[in-house]
Write a protein that holds these residues in place. Sequence first.
Motif, PDB file in Angstrom:
ATOM      1  N   CYS A 149       0.818  -1.208   0.000  1.00  0.00           N
ATOM      2  CA  CYS A 149       0.000   0.000   0.000  1.00  0.00           C
ATOM      3  C   CYS A 149       0.855   1.262   0.000  1.00  0.00           C
ATOM      4  O   CYS A 149       0.394   2.332   0.401  1.00  0.00           O
ATOM      5  CB  CYS A 149      -0.944  -0.013   1.201  1.00  0.00           C
ATOM      6  SG  CYS A 149      -2.281  -1.234   1.022  1.00  0.00           S
ATOM      7  N   LEU A 150       2.093   1.143  -0.458  1.00  0.00           N
ATOM      8  CA  LEU A 150       2.974   2.305  -0.563  1.00  0.00           C
ATOM      9  C   LEU A 150       2.665   3.032  -1.868  1.00  0.00           C
ATOM     10  O   LEU A 150       3.451   3.050  -2.814  1.00  0.00           O
ATOM     11  CB  LEU A 150       4.442   1.872  -0.515  1.00  0.00           C
ATOM     12  CG  LEU A 150       4.855   1.021   0.698  1.00  0.00           C
ATOM     13  CD1 LEU A 150       6.341   0.710   0.645  1.00  0.00           C
ATOM     14  CD2 LEU A 150       4.510   1.734   2.003  1.00  0.00           C
ATOM     15  N   GLN A 151       1.503   3.664  -1.912  1.00  0.00           N
ATOM     16  CA  GLN A 151       1.033   4.258  -3.163  1.00  0.00           C
ATOM     17  C   GLN A 151       1.809   5.498  -3.566  1.00  0.00           C
ATOM     18  O   GLN A 151       1.900   5.808  -4.755  1.00  0.00           O
ATOM     19  CB  GLN A 151      -0.461   4.572  -3.064  1.00  0.00           C
ATOM     20  CG  GLN A 151      -1.346   3.338  -3.130  1.00  0.00           C
ATOM     21  CD  GLN A 151      -2.686   3.647  -3.755  1.00  0.00           C
ATOM     22  OE1 GLN A 151      -3.441   4.466  -3.250  1.00  0.00           O
ATOM     23  NE2 GLN A 151      -2.996   2.991  -4.858  1.00  0.00           N
ATOM     24  N   LEU A 152       2.366   6.217  -2.614  1.00  0.00           N
ATOM     25  CA  LEU A 152       3.228   7.345  -2.961  1.00  0.00           C
ATOM     26  C   LEU A 152       4.416   6.850  -3.778  1.00  0.00           C
ATOM     27  O   LEU A 152       4.746   7.397  -4.831  1.00  0.00           O
ATOM     28  CB  LEU A 152       3.718   8.051  -1.690  1.00  0.00           C
ATOM     29  CG  LEU A 152       4.822   9.098  -1.882  1.00  0.00           C
ATOM     30  CD1 LEU A 152       4.303  10.315  -2.640  1.00  0.00           C
ATOM     31  CD2 LEU A 152       5.424   9.523  -0.545  1.00  0.00           C
ATOM     32  N   ASP A 153       5.049   5.791  -3.305  1.00  0.00           N
ATOM     33  CA  ASP A 153       6.198   5.236  -4.012  1.00  0.00           C
ATOM     34  C   ASP A 153       5.791   4.702  -5.381  1.00  0.00           C
ATOM     35  O   ASP A 153       6.553   4.796  -6.350  1.00  0.00           O
ATOM     36  CB  ASP A 153       6.822   4.110  -3.184  1.00  0.00           C
ATOM     37  CG  ASP A 153       7.107   4.549  -1.755  1.00  0.00           C
ATOM     38  OD1 ASP A 153       7.386   5.748  -1.570  1.00  0.00           O
ATOM     39  OD2 ASP A 153       7.013   3.728  -0.840  1.00  0.00           O
TER      40      ASP A 153
END
Length: 427
Positions: A149-153
């Motif tokens: 869920c590291l959507q920024l990355d």
Amino acid sequence: MKAYFGLENPPVNIAKIAIGDGSIASGQVFELLPALTVIQTHPQLIGYDQDVYKYFEEQAKLCHYDVNLTYPQNGVIPPVPLNLPTQRDVPFLLKSSAYRKNLMAELKKRYALKKRKLSRREQERSRAAWKRDFLSDRPSGIIDPWYGCLQLDMFIDYAINYTFPWSLSKNTSTFGFDMLRTPRSTKMPAYSSMASKRTHTCSVHLLMFKIIDPRVVDAFHAPKSKAWAENFDFVFGNPDGLNVDPSTEPMNWLTEFATNASAHDVSVVLYSGNNDALIAHRGTEVTIQNTTFGGIQGFTVKPSTPWYNDAHQFAGIIRQERNWTYVLFDNAGHLVAADNAPNAFVFLREFVLGDNQTGLVTKTATGQVVVIGGTNSTLAQDVLPGGDEIYYGPGAKISTYVFPSATRAAWKSFIQTETALPSPTAG
């Protein structure tokens, strides 16, 4: 402030506390949950690609990032979980500068292995194939195992690999994504002082530059016993060597703080820059709606009142209610004063040092709700659209790129339909 609230006769009277782009929520709320909002604000990040957007949208729902804000808020917003990647080992150091530096180093390493020197025409021609590669490698219906869920990355990775002009940095040794000022793709570091053509750069801002103008120090009556620095990594002494603050995030005790602040007549001002991708405004809005102040949870009227600078130009959105103020700056990123000094000055004068009531929610004697400055239905959305231009290039050699008008028109039609769908309540 806890010590201040406990004093019977404090040596000073604190009137207001102002926090800009604050990491006042959990790491996943202030940094990861807002990713879809950032993409909606700046769809250039994904090249206005509707299929790619739908993938990010699906992932946001699977990650429980689709928090439903209501005004007034309907119940307590439950904690947002953090789901890490399962195909690789990524330590949860989202609040750590060491983590962020390691992430950038890892991305650079990957880009170095995939360098390709392509002309812009070749890039455009290859774009469809690249998109197929991205989507074909992504699973459907489950949380992405590579990104979790590291959507920024994930959207940074996508922009640099697939979207012009961010993709230009693949052929350089410099990381080309400015998280603090999203409409930029620059071959300079993220803390570049280069400003977009729509903004004004503050040349003598006290804490933005390593070389401090002594006139600014004098004007602020700042101590001269020590040299001022641009920033430092950790304010609590870095006890574990990892730059991780062991204390609980502020959103867990903000209601208690707000109760004490109300009792001592201390106002709270929270502000965000609309172009900030690292600590985007959505996380601040979630935190506000989950905090009880003045005896009521969150704002009762959605932030939708415009405020203006001294030239009578639109400067952003404001809401004031029960001694809490929220300001969203248009055309500014994480470093608001450096990006848009004139509007930052008006904000400081009117809403921090002054008592300008624009955006204040009041009630008449008959109980009718009245908002000073009115409300604007166009601004009463979850997203304040960013500009069409992307600025890129080193130093003063700034170039501008705008996607074709047909592409932008198709996106506008698509996103209006897509975001009109009912949003499920979080949890």
